[in-house]
Design an enzyme around this catalytic site. Structure first.
Site, PDB file in Angstrom:
ATOM      1  N   CYS A   1       5.116 -30.714 -13.856  1.00  0.00           N
ATOM      2  CA  CYS A   1       5.541 -29.459 -14.484  1.00  0.00           C
ATOM      3  C   CYS A   1       4.483 -28.874 -15.410  1.00  0.00           C
ATOM      4  O   CYS A   1       4.596 -27.738 -15.831  1.00  0.00           O
ATOM      5  CB  CYS A   1       6.841 -29.668 -15.250  1.00  0.00           C
ATOM      6  SG  CYS A   1       8.244 -29.968 -14.175  1.00  0.00           S
TER       7      CYS A   1
ATOM      8  N   SER B   1      17.899 -35.809 -12.397  1.00  0.00           N
ATOM      9  CA  SER B   1      17.386 -34.918 -11.352  1.00  0.00           C
ATOM     10  C   SER B   1      17.345 -35.657 -10.022  1.00  0.00           C
ATOM     11  O   SER B   1      16.925 -36.814  -9.962  1.00  0.00           O
ATOM     12  CB  SER B   1      15.981 -34.435 -11.723  1.00  0.00           C
ATOM     13  OG  SER B   1      15.449 -33.605 -10.713  1.00  0.00           O
ATOM     14  N   GLY B   2      17.782 -34.983  -8.963  1.00  0.00           N
ATOM     15  CA  GLY B   2      17.923 -35.618  -7.659  1.00  0.00           C
ATOM     16  C   GLY B   2      16.630 -36.031  -6.984  1.00  0.00           C
ATOM     17  O   GLY B   2      16.572 -37.065  -6.310  1.00  0.00           O
TER      18      GLY B   2
ATOM     19  N   GLY C   1      16.773 -30.957 -13.278  1.00  0.00           N
ATOM     20  CA  GLY C   1      16.602 -31.538 -14.595  1.00  0.00           C
ATOM     21  C   GLY C   1      16.270 -30.522 -15.672  1.00  0.00           C
ATOM     22  O   GLY C   1      16.733 -30.632 -16.808  1.00  0.00           O
ATOM     23  N   THR C   2      15.466 -29.512 -15.333  1.00  0.00           N
ATOM     24  CA  THR C   2      15.089 -28.506 -16.325  1.00  0.00           C
ATOM     25  C   THR C   2      16.301 -27.732 -16.808  1.00  0.00           C
ATOM     26  O   THR C   2      16.492 -27.535 -18.021  1.00  0.00           O
ATOM     27  CB  THR C   2      14.035 -27.544 -15.738  1.00  0.00           C
ATOM     28  OG1 THR C   2      12.809 -28.259 -15.544  1.00  0.00           O
ATOM     29  CG2 THR C   2      13.777 -26.369 -16.671  1.00  0.00           C
TER      30      THR C   2
ATOM     31  N   GLN D   1      13.526 -39.903 -15.268  1.00  0.00           N
ATOM     32  CA  GLN D   1      12.704 -40.950 -14.658  1.00  0.00           C
ATOM     33  C   GLN D   1      13.383 -42.319 -14.696  1.00  0.00           C
ATOM     34  O   GLN D   1      12.857 -43.284 -14.143  1.00  0.00           O
ATOM     35  CB  GLN D   1      11.344 -41.040 -15.359  1.00  0.00           C
ATOM     36  CG  GLN D   1      10.417 -39.866 -15.096  1.00  0.00           C
ATOM     37  CD  GLN D   1       9.907 -39.797 -13.666  1.00  0.00           C
ATOM     38  OE1 GLN D   1       9.996 -40.760 -12.908  1.00  0.00           O
ATOM     39  NE2 GLN D   1       9.354 -38.650 -13.285  1.00  0.00           N
TER      40      GLN D   1
END
Length: 383
Positions: free
Chosen positions: A325, A199-200, A69-70, A179
Site C-alpha cells: 500500500c 482482509s480476505g 482491510g482499509t 497479517q
C-alpha cells in the site's frame, strides 16, 4: 515462477475459487431480495459470518463484512470517533502502523483530535512503559497492529489490552489483525479488544473483501448510508462471492493452521540459514526468531531494494520492498524509520513473505539467482 510476496497478497485457493464461481453463476441472487434466490445468497452470507465468528470465538452478530482491510480500519477509527464526539479526543497509534491506520488518524488530527505515536524499540515492539504513561482519562482509542506487515513483529495483545483497560476501561482498543488472521489463533474477547479488522486476500481468499469484529455494545457511526445492509454498519449490496470466498478461506486456514505453520516455518528457517551461510553482506530487520513465521525482512548491502526487485522480476522471482500500500511512494517506510535504521539501510531493505504454496527448492533457486545478480548489481551501484 517464484512468488515470495505473500504479505502483499496470496494466491486464491482452488476451493475458494470454486465456491466463488458458484455464487457468480448459480447462486447469484441479491441477498436483499425476498425470493428464493435472495434467500439462498443471504443464507450463504450468514454461513460465512458464522465461520469467522467461530474462528474468533465471538458472536455472529459482532462480525460485519467490508470491502477490505482499509475500509474496516476506517470504520473502526472514524466510526468510533464520530460516535463519541463528547468523549475524549486523544488517540494513540503505534509507530509502525499500516497506512490505512496512519492516514485515518492523520485525517482526524486535522479535525481537532490529538494523535500521539506509541514508540517502538529496535525490533518493532511497542514500548509497554511508554504506553502506560501515554494512556489518559481522555484517551478515546488505542490502535496497534497484531503482526507488522513489513518486519513481522508480533505484539503481546493480551498484555497490551489488559494494560489499556486497567488505566481507562472506556478507551477503545482497535487491532489491525490483517497479517495475523488465518495464521494465529486470535481471541479478541480474551485480549480485551473492542474492534479487530481482517482482509480476505492475505489468507488465500479474494481481494475486495474484509471484515470487522465490533464488540457488542460499541457505538459506531457508519462511513456512508444506504440500504442498511450489515446492520447499517456497511450499507450497499453485499459482495456475496467475496464473502463466501472469505468464509471458505477462513475455514481452510484454521483447519490447516498447525500444518501450515510448521511447513512455512521450515521454509523461513531454510531461507535464513541459506542467507547467513551463502550470501555475503546480508542483515536482518526485526526479530527473526520470534517474529511472524511468514515474513522476513532483510538488508542487502550495496544494492538499492528497488533495483534488486526488478532484477529478480526479470527472472520471474517476485519479492517486495515493503508494504504494497505504500511501496509506490518515494518516501521511506515509516516502519523501517521507527527501527532507527540509517537511510542507506532503509534503501537496501527487501521483504520476503511465504505461503503454503512455496517450497524449500524455491528458496535454493532464489539464493542461486541472488548470488548471480549481486556481484554485478553491487559493482554498478549508484554513488
Amino acid at each position: 515462477e517464484i512468488y515470495f510476496d505473500n504479505a502483499a497478497t496470496t494466491k486464491v485457493s482452488d476451493d475458494v475459487a470454486q465456491a466463488m464461481l458458484s455464487m457468480l453463476t448459480t447462486n447469484f441472487g441479491n441477498p436483499s431480495s425476498l425470493h428464493q434466490k435472495g434467500f439462498e445468497a443471504e443464507k450463504a452470507i450468514e454461513n460465512s459470518r458464522q465461520i469467522l465468528a467461530q474462528a474468533l470465538k465471538v458472536q455472529k452478530k459482532e462480525i460485519y463484512f467490508t470491502s477490505g482491510g482499509t475500509e474496516a480500519n476506517n470504520i473502526a477509527i472514524t466510526g468510533v470517533a464520530a460516535a463519541h464526539t463528547r468523549g475524549g479526543k486523544h488517540i494513540l497509534v503505534s509507530s509502525i502502523e499500516h497506512p490505512s491506520v496512519k492516514e485515518t488518524v492523520r485525517y482526524l488530527h486535522t479535525m481537532g483530535y490529538e494523535v500521539e505515536p506509541i514508540p517502538t524499540d529496535g525490533m518493532g515492539y511497542v514500548q509497554i512503559e511508554a504506553l502506560e504513561e501515554l494512556v489518559r482519562q481522555d484517551t478515546l482509542m488505542v490502535s496497534i497492529m497484531y503482526v507488522n506487515n513489513e518486519i513481522g513483529t508480533i505484539q503481546d495483545m493480551g498484555l497490551i489490552g489488559k494494560l489499556i483497560k486497567s488505566i481507562n476501561p472506556n478507551t477503545f482498543f482497535h487491532v489491525d489483525a490483517i497479517q495475523a488472521f488465518g495464521k494465529y489463533v486470535l481471541r479478541p474477547k480474551k485480549d480485551q479488544i473492542d474492534l479487530l479488522t481482517i482482509s480476505g486476500h492475505k489468507l488465500h481468499g479474494p481481494k475486495g473483501i474484509g471484515a470487522i469484529y465490533i464488540k457488542e455494545g460499541t457505538k459506531i457511526v457508519p462511513l456512508f448510508y444506504g440500504g442498511s445492509q450489515e446492520s447499517g454498519i456497511r450499507s450497499g449490496t453485499e459482495n456475496v462471492p467475496g464473502i463466501i470466498g472469505l468464509g471458505v478461506a477462513t475455514e481452510e486456514a484454521y483447519a490447516q493452521l498447525l500444518d501450515n505453520r510448521t511447513y512455512i516455518e521450515a521454509i523461513k528457517e531454510h531461507m535464513i540459514t541459506r542467507l547467513r551461510k551463502d550470501v555475503p553482506d546480508i542483515s536482518f530487520n526485526g526479530d527473526i526468531e520470534k517474529g511472524a513465521y511468514h515474513i522476513l525482512n532483510i538488508g542487502v548491502s550495496g544494492v538499492k531494494s528497488e533495483v534488486l526487485l526488478h532484477a529478480l522480476e526479470e527472472l520471474q522471482i517476485y519479492i517486495s520492498t515493503g508494504s504494497a500500500c505504500s511501496s509506490k511512494k518515494k518516501n521511506h517506510s515509516m516502519t523501517l524509520s521507527a527501527l532507527n535504521l540509517t537511510a542507506d539501510e532503509k534503501d537496501h531493505a527487501i521483504r520476503l513473505s511465504f505461503s503454503k504454496y512455496n517450497t524449500q527448492e524455491e528458496v535454493d533457486q532464489f539464493i542461486k539467482q541472488l548470488n548471480k545478480l549481486l556481484p554485478t548489481l553491487r559493482r554498478f551501484k549508484r554513488k
